[in-house]
Design a protein around this motif. Structure first.
Motif, PDB file in Angstrom:
ATOM      1  N   ILE A 128      11.493   1.249  13.825  1.00 55.96           N
ATOM      2  CA  ILE A 128      10.365   0.974  12.924  1.00 55.96           C
ATOM      3  C   ILE A 128       9.077   1.537  13.520  1.00 55.96           C
ATOM      4  O   ILE A 128       8.301   2.210  12.844  1.00 55.96           O
ATOM      5  N   ALA A 129       8.839   1.277  14.805  1.00 53.12           N
ATOM      6  CA  ALA A 129       7.604   1.740  15.456  1.00 53.12           C
ATOM      7  C   ALA A 129       7.510   3.261  15.445  1.00 53.12           C
ATOM      8  O   ALA A 129       6.454   3.822  15.128  1.00 53.12           O
ATOM      9  N   ASP A 130       8.591   3.946  15.778  1.00 53.26           N
ATOM     10  CA  ASP A 130       8.560   5.411  15.806  1.00 53.26           C
ATOM     11  C   ASP A 130       8.308   6.001  14.424  1.00 53.26           C
ATOM     12  O   ASP A 130       7.610   7.001  14.285  1.00 53.26           O
ATOM     13  N   THR A 131       8.895   5.395  13.393  1.00 50.60           N
ATOM     14  CA  THR A 131       8.689   5.896  12.036  1.00 50.60           C
ATOM     15  C   THR A 131       7.217   5.810  11.657  1.00 50.60           C
ATOM     16  O   THR A 131       6.675   6.727  11.042  1.00 50.60           O
ATOM     17  N   LEU A 132       6.561   4.730  12.036  1.00 52.15           N
ATOM     18  CA  LEU A 132       5.151   4.570  11.693  1.00 52.15           C
ATOM     19  C   LEU A 132       4.214   5.324  12.631  1.00 52.15           C
ATOM     20  O   LEU A 132       3.098   5.662  12.272  1.00 52.15           O
ATOM     21  N   ARG A 133       4.649   5.589  13.841  1.00 51.87           N
ATOM     22  CA  ARG A 133       3.803   6.229  14.852  1.00 51.87           C
ATOM     23  C   ARG A 133       3.781   7.754  14.721  1.00 51.87           C
ATOM     24  O   ARG A 133       2.758   8.390  14.953  1.00 51.87           O
ATOM     25  N   ASN A 134       4.920   8.348  14.394  1.00 53.61           N
ATOM     26  CA  ASN A 134       5.049   9.807  14.438  1.00 53.61           C
ATOM     27  C   ASN A 134       4.973  10.428  13.051  1.00 53.61           C
ATOM     28  O   ASN A 134       5.673  10.001  12.134  1.00 53.61           O
ATOM     29  N   ALA A 135       4.156  11.436  12.935  1.00 51.48           N
ATOM     30  CA  ALA A 135       4.038  12.158  11.666  1.00 51.48           C
ATOM     31  C   ALA A 135       5.294  12.972  11.415  1.00 51.48           C
ATOM     32  O   ALA A 135       5.924  13.464  12.341  1.00 51.48           O
ATOM     33  N   ARG A 146       1.306   8.823   9.155  1.00 51.75           N
ATOM     34  CA  ARG A 146       1.139   8.363  10.540  1.00 51.75           C
ATOM     35  C   ARG A 146       0.262   7.117  10.493  1.00 51.75           C
ATOM     36  O   ARG A 146      -0.919   7.189  10.204  1.00 51.75           O
ATOM     37  N   ALA A 147       0.880   5.943  10.740  1.00 51.16           N
ATOM     38  CA  ALA A 147       0.163   4.682  10.575  1.00 51.16           C
ATOM     39  C   ALA A 147       0.473   3.707  11.709  1.00 51.16           C
ATOM     40  O   ALA A 147       1.043   2.646  11.496  1.00 51.16           O
ATOM     41  N   PRO A 148       0.108   4.065  12.956  1.00 52.50           N
ATOM     42  CA  PRO A 148       0.443   3.194  14.084  1.00 52.50           C
ATOM     43  C   PRO A 148      -0.226   1.820  14.018  1.00 52.50           C
ATOM     44  O   PRO A 148       0.271   0.868  14.614  1.00 52.50           O
ATOM     45  N   GLU A 149      -1.325   1.701  13.265  1.00 48.43           N
ATOM     46  CA  GLU A 149      -2.017   0.415  13.180  1.00 48.43           C
ATOM     47  C   GLU A 149      -1.185  -0.649  12.454  1.00 48.43           C
ATOM     48  O   GLU A 149      -1.489  -1.827  12.518  1.00 48.43           O
ATOM     49  N   TRP A 150      -0.108  -0.246  11.776  1.00 50.42           N
ATOM     50  CA  TRP A 150       0.757  -1.191  11.065  1.00 50.42           C
ATOM     51  C   TRP A 150       1.890  -1.730  11.944  1.00 50.42           C
ATOM     52  O   TRP A 150       2.630  -2.605  11.529  1.00 50.42           O
TER      53      TRP A 150
END
Length: 174
Positions: free
Chosen positions: A80-87, A67-71
């Motif tokens: 892309i956003a959902d993949t990085l936002r959601n664990a 889970r890396a929403p800061e990226w």
């Protein structure tokens, strides 16, 4: 005397074998489980801290926690956003890759199917990748940008707390 020398050599061989086994199991086997990628104009920022639109780097690659929403960059699409936002549901982490590509004949950078990432030492993960032609039209003929970037986020499993310091992409043929 011979017996002592034999036992000494045997002890050294067993000790070396155990040490080699410990070094070999220092990092888990890593597999690419899924991912998403896209082609976008080079002046858009899809990954915060990724390729700089005014920079001269051709490729950016890093490993980030599950889970890396800061990226997430300001221009990132939902996938892309959902993949990085959601664990995810399993222990995992993500490989984030951006690569400059020709906007008229764009190619994405994807992990090579059936060729798992490998460890090079303890702190570097080598990921075999290939350049795949991007199917379909990425841009309308009258809207082809000056530059384009292929951005991908792939999920790697299993996850672990101590991400390696470096990730190196090994392109097919290297």
């Amino acid at each position: 005397m011979r017996r002592r020398a034999l036992l000494t050599r045997l002890g050294t061989a067993v000790g070396s074998g155990l040490l080699a086994g410990c070094v070999g199991i220092g990092r888990p086997t890593v597999r690419v489980s899924r991912g998403t990628s896209t082609i976008h104009p080079g002046d858009e920022q899809w990954i915060d801290g990724g390729l700089d639109p005014s920079g001269d780097r051709e490729t950016f690659a890093t490993l980030v926690p599950d889970r890396a929403p800061e990226w997430i960059g300001a221009d990132a699409d939902t996938g892309i956003a959902d993949t990085l936002r959601n664990a995810g549901v399993a222990e995992q982490f993500h490989l984030v890759v951006e690569h400059q590509t020709d906007p008229r004949e764009p190619r994405s950078v994807v992990p090579t199917h059936g060729d798992d990432p490998e460890w090079d030492g303890r702190d570097e993960l080598v990921v075999p990748v290939t350049h795949d032609p991007w199917g379909g039209d990425s841009f309308a003929d009258d809207e082809v940008p000056e530059s384009a970037v292929a951005t991908g986020v792939w999920t790697l499993e299993p996850g672990f707390d101590d991400l390696p310091d470096e990730v190196r992409l090994r392109f097919d043929g290297e």
